[in-house]
Structures are given as structure tokens and as C-alpha cells.
Design a protein around this motif. Structure first.
Motif, PDB file in Angstrom:
ATOM      1  N   THR A 283       0.839  -1.207   0.000  1.00  0.00           N
ATOM      2  CA  THR A 283       0.000   0.000   0.000  1.00  0.00           C
ATOM      3  C   THR A 283       0.869   1.250   0.000  1.00  0.00           C
ATOM      4  OG1 THR A 283      -1.829  -1.088   1.141  1.00  0.00           O
ATOM      5  CG2 THR A 283      -1.684   1.287   1.388  1.00  0.00           C
ATOM      6  N   TRP A 284       1.884   1.245   0.865  1.00  0.00           N
ATOM      7  CA  TRP A 284       2.791   2.393   0.971  1.00  0.00           C
ATOM      8  C   TRP A 284       3.586   2.596  -0.318  1.00  0.00           C
ATOM      9  CZ3 TRP A 284       8.225   2.470   0.945  1.00  0.00           C
ATOM     10  CH2 TRP A 284       8.813   3.680   1.353  1.00  0.00           C
ATOM     11  N   LYS A 285       4.132   1.512  -0.851  1.00  0.00           N
ATOM     12  CA  LYS A 285       4.966   1.632  -2.052  1.00  0.00           C
ATOM     13  C   LYS A 285       4.129   2.003  -3.272  1.00  0.00           C
ATOM     14  CE  LYS A 285       9.055   1.318  -3.968  1.00  0.00           C
ATOM     15  NZ  LYS A 285      10.121   2.261  -3.600  1.00  0.00           N
ATOM     16  N   ALA A 286       2.882   1.521  -3.334  1.00  0.00           N
ATOM     17  CA  ALA A 286       2.029   1.802  -4.486  1.00  0.00           C
ATOM     18  C   ALA A 286       1.750   3.294  -4.630  1.00  0.00           C
ATOM     19  CB  ALA A 286       0.715   1.027  -4.372  1.00  0.00           C
ATOM     20  N   ARG A 287       1.749   4.013  -3.512  1.00  0.00           N
ATOM     21  CA  ARG A 287       1.497   5.462  -3.576  1.00  0.00           C
ATOM     22  C   ARG A 287       2.561   6.169  -4.409  1.00  0.00           C
ATOM     23  NH1 ARG A 287       1.154   5.734   2.493  1.00  0.00           N
ATOM     24  NH2 ARG A 287      -0.784   4.665   3.012  1.00  0.00           N
ATOM     25  N   GLU A 288       3.780   5.610  -4.379  1.00  0.00           N
ATOM     26  CA  GLU A 288       4.870   6.191  -5.173  1.00  0.00           C
ATOM     27  C   GLU A 288       4.540   6.161  -6.667  1.00  0.00           C
ATOM     28  OE1 GLU A 288       9.353   4.695  -6.066  1.00  0.00           O
ATOM     29  OE2 GLU A 288       8.819   4.827  -3.936  1.00  0.00           O
ATOM     30  N   TYR A 289       3.696   5.213  -7.064  1.00  0.00           N
ATOM     31  CA  TYR A 289       3.304   5.054  -8.458  1.00  0.00           C
ATOM     32  C   TYR A 289       1.908   5.620  -8.731  1.00  0.00           C
ATOM     33  CZ  TYR A 289       7.287   1.878  -8.609  1.00  0.00           C
ATOM     34  OH  TYR A 289       8.552   1.351  -8.546  1.00  0.00           O
ATOM     35  N   GLY A 290       1.357   6.370  -7.744  1.00  0.00           N
ATOM     36  CA  GLY A 290       0.048   6.974  -7.913  1.00  0.00           C
ATOM     37  C   GLY A 290      -1.097   5.983  -7.879  1.00  0.00           C
ATOM     38  N   LEU A 291      -0.908   4.864  -7.193  1.00  0.00           N
ATOM     39  CA  LEU A 291      -1.926   3.813  -7.156  1.00  0.00           C
ATOM     40  C   LEU A 291      -2.460   3.621  -5.744  1.00  0.00           C
ATOM     41  CD1 LEU A 291      -0.062   1.198  -9.387  1.00  0.00           C
ATOM     42  CD2 LEU A 291      -1.947   2.678 -10.089  1.00  0.00           C
ATOM     43  N   HIS A 292      -3.716   3.157  -5.666  1.00  0.00           N
ATOM     44  CA  HIS A 292      -4.347   2.876  -4.386  1.00  0.00           C
ATOM     45  C   HIS A 292      -4.715   1.396  -4.330  1.00  0.00           C
ATOM     46  CE1 HIS A 292      -4.578   7.109  -3.313  1.00  0.00           C
ATOM     47  NE2 HIS A 292      -5.026   7.353  -4.530  1.00  0.00           N
ATOM     48  N   THR A 293      -4.309   0.733  -3.275  1.00  0.00           N
ATOM     49  CA  THR A 293      -4.569  -0.711  -3.125  1.00  0.00           C
ATOM     50  C   THR A 293      -5.869  -0.887  -2.343  1.00  0.00           C
ATOM     51  OG1 THR A 293      -3.156  -0.694  -1.173  1.00  0.00           O
ATOM     52  CG2 THR A 293      -2.138  -1.364  -3.245  1.00  0.00           C
ATOM     53  N   ARG A 294      -6.984  -0.824  -3.052  1.00  0.00           N
ATOM     54  CA  ARG A 294      -8.289  -0.760  -2.383  1.00  0.00           C
ATOM     55  C   ARG A 294      -8.653  -2.046  -1.665  1.00  0.00           C
ATOM     56  NH1 ARG A 294     -11.743   1.402  -7.333  1.00  0.00           N
ATOM     57  NH2 ARG A 294     -10.181   0.175  -8.433  1.00  0.00           N
ATOM     58  N   PHE A 295      -8.368  -3.204  -2.268  1.00  0.00           N
ATOM     59  CA  PHE A 295      -8.684  -4.475  -1.611  1.00  0.00           C
ATOM     60  C   PHE A 295      -7.924  -4.595  -0.288  1.00  0.00           C
ATOM     61  CE2 PHE A 295     -10.351  -6.522  -5.563  1.00  0.00           C
ATOM     62  CZ  PHE A 295     -11.494  -7.066  -4.995  1.00  0.00           C
ATOM     63  N   ILE A 296      -6.644  -4.247  -0.308  1.00  0.00           N
ATOM     64  CA  ILE A 296      -5.815  -4.360   0.885  1.00  0.00           C
ATOM     65  C   ILE A 296      -6.357  -3.466   1.996  1.00  0.00           C
ATOM     66  CG2 ILE A 296      -3.523  -3.900   1.850  1.00  0.00           C
ATOM     67  CD1 ILE A 296      -2.380  -4.598  -0.923  1.00  0.00           C
ATOM     68  N   GLU A 297      -6.654  -2.222   1.640  1.00  0.00           N
ATOM     69  CA  GLU A 297      -7.093  -1.278   2.652  1.00  0.00           C
ATOM     70  C   GLU A 297      -8.470  -1.650   3.198  1.00  0.00           C
ATOM     71  OE1 GLU A 297      -6.266   2.850   1.439  1.00  0.00           O
ATOM     72  OE2 GLU A 297      -4.810   1.993   0.055  1.00  0.00           O
ATOM     73  N   LEU A 298      -9.360  -2.133   2.341  1.00  0.00           N
ATOM     74  CA  LEU A 298     -10.689  -2.522   2.794  1.00  0.00           C
ATOM     75  C   LEU A 298     -10.625  -3.742   3.715  1.00  0.00           C
ATOM     76  CD1 LEU A 298     -13.726  -2.121   2.760  1.00  0.00           C
ATOM     77  CD2 LEU A 298     -13.840  -3.478   0.662  1.00  0.00           C
ATOM     78  N   SER A 299      -9.843  -4.739   3.326  1.00  0.00           N
ATOM     79  CA  SER A 299      -9.720  -5.928   4.179  1.00  0.00           C
ATOM     80  C   SER A 299      -9.082  -5.557   5.503  1.00  0.00           C
ATOM     81  CB  SER A 299      -8.914  -7.028   3.476  1.00  0.00           C
ATOM     82  OG  SER A 299      -7.583  -6.613   3.250  1.00  0.00           O
ATOM     83  N   GLY A 300      -8.140  -4.610   5.475  1.00  0.00           N
ATOM     84  CA  GLY A 300      -7.527  -4.141   6.712  1.00  0.00           C
ATOM     85  C   GLY A 300      -8.546  -3.505   7.640  1.00  0.00           C
ATOM     86  N   GLU A 301      -9.467  -2.726   7.069  1.00  0.00           N
ATOM     87  CA  GLU A 301     -10.519  -2.100   7.877  1.00  0.00           C
ATOM     88  C   GLU A 301     -11.419  -3.157   8.509  1.00  0.00           C
ATOM     89  OE1 GLU A 301     -12.756   0.750   5.643  1.00  0.00           O
ATOM     90  OE2 GLU A 301     -10.965   1.756   4.892  1.00  0.00           O
ATOM     91  N   VAL A 302     -11.805  -4.157   7.724  1.00  0.00           N
ATOM     92  CA  VAL A 302     -12.686  -5.221   8.226  1.00  0.00           C
ATOM     93  C   VAL A 302     -12.001  -5.983   9.352  1.00  0.00           C
ATOM     94  CG1 VAL A 302     -13.851  -7.385   7.665  1.00  0.00           C
ATOM     95  CG2 VAL A 302     -13.947  -5.472   6.052  1.00  0.00           C
ATOM     96  N   ASN A 303     -10.766  -6.414   9.109  1.00  0.00           N
ATOM     97  CA  ASN A 303     -10.046  -7.210  10.109  1.00  0.00           C
ATOM     98  C   ASN A 303      -9.749  -6.405  11.372  1.00  0.00           C
ATOM     99  OD1 ASN A 303      -9.962  -9.598   8.554  1.00  0.00           O
ATOM    100  ND2 ASN A 303      -8.213  -8.833   7.390  1.00  0.00           N
ATOM    101  N   LYS A 304      -9.445  -5.128  11.189  1.00  0.00           N
ATOM    102  CA  LYS A 304      -9.137  -4.268  12.335  1.00  0.00           C
ATOM    103  C   LYS A 304     -10.363  -4.070  13.226  1.00  0.00           C
ATOM    104  CE  LYS A 304      -6.174  -1.506  14.438  1.00  0.00           C
ATOM    105  NZ  LYS A 304      -5.038  -2.106  15.171  1.00  0.00           N
ATOM    106  N   ALA A 305     -11.555  -4.197  12.644  1.00  0.00           N
ATOM    107  CA  ALA A 305     -12.802  -3.975  13.391  1.00  0.00           C
ATOM    108  C   ALA A 305     -13.232  -5.196  14.209  1.00  0.00           C
ATOM    109  CB  ALA A 305     -13.921  -3.582  12.427  1.00  0.00           C
TER     110      ALA A 305
END
Length: 437
Positions: A283-305
């Protein structure tokens, strides 16, 4: 310069090379034992004096690695040290150091960078440096390569550089270091050739890829695959529960399909050093390329909850008995992040304990693998593991099964709990005092 490469390969093939393992934790220690067992001289290097002293005394600090194995390794030539000058003695340097996230969910590369800086004054021609720590694609080229070349050594000619991600699974009796295939990517073809020579004696199957970046991405894909699928089944759990459906029954039934489905089971959240952390490297490295890792971030939100979800289920259960969480005594079963290990890293059980305490609950725990709550960087409880007796279990207002260790007596727990919150699907038959979470 081909002579340097050929000489390095020959040393590994003849088992004359000295293997240096930097970082003697859950990854480095099993690797040390494997190289020692097949006849290599192994030097362990760590900045933690207590670990080094324990190992040199033939003692282990990891539950599933016996002191007997450490003592045998010492008798057959293994030695641990905090002296980085001894890097010069080693033909291979395998870096097994932590790669955590900081509070902004950005990679903390300080362990990798500081370790590389510590070894670089003592590097010499003919050595190979292998990074095993999970990290973002480009780390080996961006952080290690310039540092190992600072003294004039050229990667691929004088010295060799590879990335080969660890794949340890503590507590899993079906796999060991030798039987888990090893992915390797080299900075150059020559680096890869020496890397294969380094690992081929120790590991049954070597999987070569085209670059260090490809190897780094391979490790992240493995862990992202798990994180996303666990996030999916955790979300399905919440939906199924609202509909009055047992998600564990559903997963078991779906798993009978012989193709196109892999069973993942829900839980109280994600733990361990890999799954809650590694996806965010990409997720962090993808920002360097102007990309957003939506699946990763969404699953992170679900698991964190999930710990909050467990807390809500606990409060609902107490409410049914006209009790508030504030002032209630709650026993958390299992505080290691997964069953049958003593590893506490990123354990959701600890977060559940903190949430209970924050709501005024009086929290205790029982874990046969963690007799005393350890010192942790971000969490602290002055507690020891509770003994599971009929009287003690019955003395608690609620019991939360957070980690389903095999050593627990589940019949005893069920029979004497006033309220049992099951986050692992251990109890399949509906009972009035059991709440699935």
C-alpha cells in the motif's frame, strides 16, 4: 571475476562455507538449526545480549524450539555473538530482522538499514548477502545494494546479493524449514547462482525468480492473499450472524467443493508479524506510483474492526443476564496470536483485553503457552496465566475464547462458564450460554 563466483559456489557445495545469520528470532533460529544439522559451521549474530547468552548456554527462548536442540547445535560448532566484526568470517550473511510498521502504517526500515550499516564495514569479496525480512518491492535494490557497494565491492562480481523471503509457520507440525519451498531472486544472474548454492543443501525445493523485486512481491502476494480472504470471511461472518446462520458451518460445507474454493475461517482479528502488517508495505509503495490498493485497505478495515465486534458480542451476552461489562470479571482464553505457539506479536487477544479494560471490565487471561504476560512495546498487563479449574472458570462473569490452543480442556470450559463468547467456532452445537463472535 567469474572466479570469485565459482569459488563461492564451490564453498557452499562442499559445505565449507560459514553461514552467518543476523537476527536470531522466529526466522533466524530455525534456519540456524537447519544449517547446523546438515554440517555447516553457523555463526549467529544479534544485538540482544540476553539472546546471545541464552543460546551460548544451550537454552532456547522460543517455545517450539527446545533447549536440547540449541545445546546440540552448540556442541557441534554453533556460536552466537553480538560482535559484528565477525561478519568478516562468514561466507554468507542471511538477514532475518524485523520489518514493522510505524504508527502511520508506513514501513519502519530501521532494523534492515541499521543491520546493513552494521555489517558493511566488514564485508569482503566472495560473500553473499541474503535478505529474508518481508518488505516492499525495491528494498533490496534501494537500501541494501548501495550500502554493500559503498566500499568498492561490485554486486554480481565481487559480492553477491539476493532476496529470499522467509516462510516459517510456527506451530504447524506439517512443515519445517527444509520442506517449505524457497523463493530466491538475485540482483544479477551471478547473484542468483550463488544464492541457489547457498540454500540448495538446506531446502528441498528452490524456486528461482527473475529479480529481487519479483521475490519481494511474491512474499507480499502470499500474505495479501490471506489478509484479503480473511477479511472477506470476517465480513461474511457478520452478515451470516445477523441472518442467524453459522458461518463455520457454511465454510465447512463450501470447502467440500473440490475446485475453485479455499477455506478461510473467521476470527477475532489478525495477529502475527506478517498478515496484519505486510500488506501495507505494498500500500505504501504503491502510492509512489500513484496507485491505491483498495482491496488491501478494505480488508484491513474489516479485520481491524473484529476486536470491537467481539467486545460488542460480549456486552450483548452480559446484558442478557442483566449485567454491565463495567465491573464484570472476564477471562480471555489464549493471548498468543495463533494456536499452539507463544508468539504474542500483533495479537488481537491483547486488543480485546484492552477494550474490556477500557470499558471498566476486570480482565484476566489463561494461556498454556504464555505463563506470564510479557513486556511489549505498546501493551502492558501485570498478569499471569490463570489456572483452568471448575471453580476458577465459574468465578468469571464471562469467558472469551480468543485463541483455540489444543491444550485447553474445551469440555471443562463449556461446562463451567457462565457466559462463553466463542470467536473461533470451537463450539458448533447451539447452547444458551454460548455466543458466537
Amino acid at each position: 571475476m567469474a572466479g570469485i563466483k565459482q569459488a563461492s559456489v564451490a564453498r557452499f557445495k562442499r559445505k565449507e562455507a560459514i553461514i552467518g545469520i543476523v537476527g536470531l528470532g522466529y526466522v533466524g533460529l530455525p534456519l540456524m538449526l537447519r544449517y547446523n544439522a546438515i554440517g555447516f559451521k553457523v555463526l549467529g549474530i544479534d544485538i540482544d545480549t540476553s539472546k546471545v547468552d541464552a543460546l551460548n548456554s544451550g537454552k532456547s527462548y522460543i517455545e517450539h524450539i527446545s533447549g536440547e536442540k540449541i545445546a546440540q547445535a552448540c556442541e557441534s560448532g554453533f556460536e552466537a555473538t553480538t560482535d559484528f566484526k565477525r561478519v568478516a568470517e562468514c561466507d554468507a550473511l542471511i538477514l532475518c530482522v524485523p520489518t514493522p510498521l510505524n504508527k502511520y502504517r508506513e514501513p519502519d526500515m530501521s532494523f534492515v538499514v541499521n543491520t546493513t550499516d552494521a555489517i558493511k564495514p566488514f564485508l569482503r569479496a566472495g560473500q553473499i548477502v541474503s535478505l529474508e525480512s518481508t518488505t516492499y518491492p525495491g528494498t533490496t535494490e534501494e537500501e541494501l545494494l548501495p550500502r554493500i557497494q559503498e566500499g568498492g565491492l561490485r554486486a554480481g562480481e565481487d559480492i553477491f546479493l539476493v532476496y529470499s523471503p522467509e516462510r516459517e509457520d510456527p506451530g504447524n507440525p506439517n512443515f519445517e524449514t527444509r520442506t517449505i519451498p524457497k523463493v530466491i531472486g538475485g540482483h544479477t544472474e551471478a547473484c542468483l547462482e550463488v544464492g541457489v548454492a547457498l540454500y540448495e543443501h538446506a531446502i528441498d525445493r528452490i524456486v528461482s525468480v527473475s529479480s529481487t523485486k519479483a521475490a519481494e512481491m511474491t512474499k507480499l502476494l502470499e500474505n495479501i492473499h490471506r489478509a484479503v480472504n480473511i477479511g472477506l470471511v470476517n465480513e461474511m461472518k457478520v452478515v451470516a450472524d445477523r441472518m442467524g446462520i453459522d458461518i463455520f458451518e457454511v465454510v465447512d460445507a463450501a470447502a467440500t467443493k473440490p475446485f475453485g474454493f479455499t477455506a478461510y475461517y473467521p476470527g477475532p482479528g489478525l495477529g502475527g508479524h506478517c498478515i496484519p502488517i505486510d500488506p501495507f508495505y505494498l500500500t505504501w509503495k504503491a502510492r509512489e506510483y500513484g496507485l491505491h490498493t483498495r482491496f488491501i485497505e478494505l480488508s484491513g478495515e474489516v479485520n481491524k474492526a473484529m476486536p470491537e465486534y467481539v467486545l460488542g458480542k460480549l456486552m450483548d451476552g452480559l446484558n442478557q443476564s442483566a449485567k454491565a461489562l463495567k465491573g464484570s470479571r472476564v477471562l480471555v482464553l489464549g493471548i498468543a496470536y495463533k494456536k499452539n505457539v507463544d508468539d504474542m506479536r500483533e495479537s488481537p487477544s491483547v486488543e480485546i483485553m484492552e477494550l474490556i479494560e477500557a470499558k471498566g471490565g476486570v480482565v484476566a487471561y489463561s494461556d498454556p503457552h504464555v505463563p506470564v504476560f510479557p513486556k511489549m512495546r505498546e501493551h502492558h498487563f501485570d498478569l499471569v496465566s490463570e489456572e483452568l479449574t471448575e471453580t476458577n472458570i465459574a468465578s468469571f462473569d464471562a469467558v472469551v475464547l480468543a485463541t483455540d490452543h489444543d491444550k485447553f480442556d474445551y469440555d471443562l470450559i463449556c461446562q463451567h462458564s457462565k457466559l462463553l463468547v466463542d470467536t473461533r467456532g470451537k463450539y458448533r452445537n447451539p447452547q444458551v450460554h454460548i455466543i458466537k463472535a
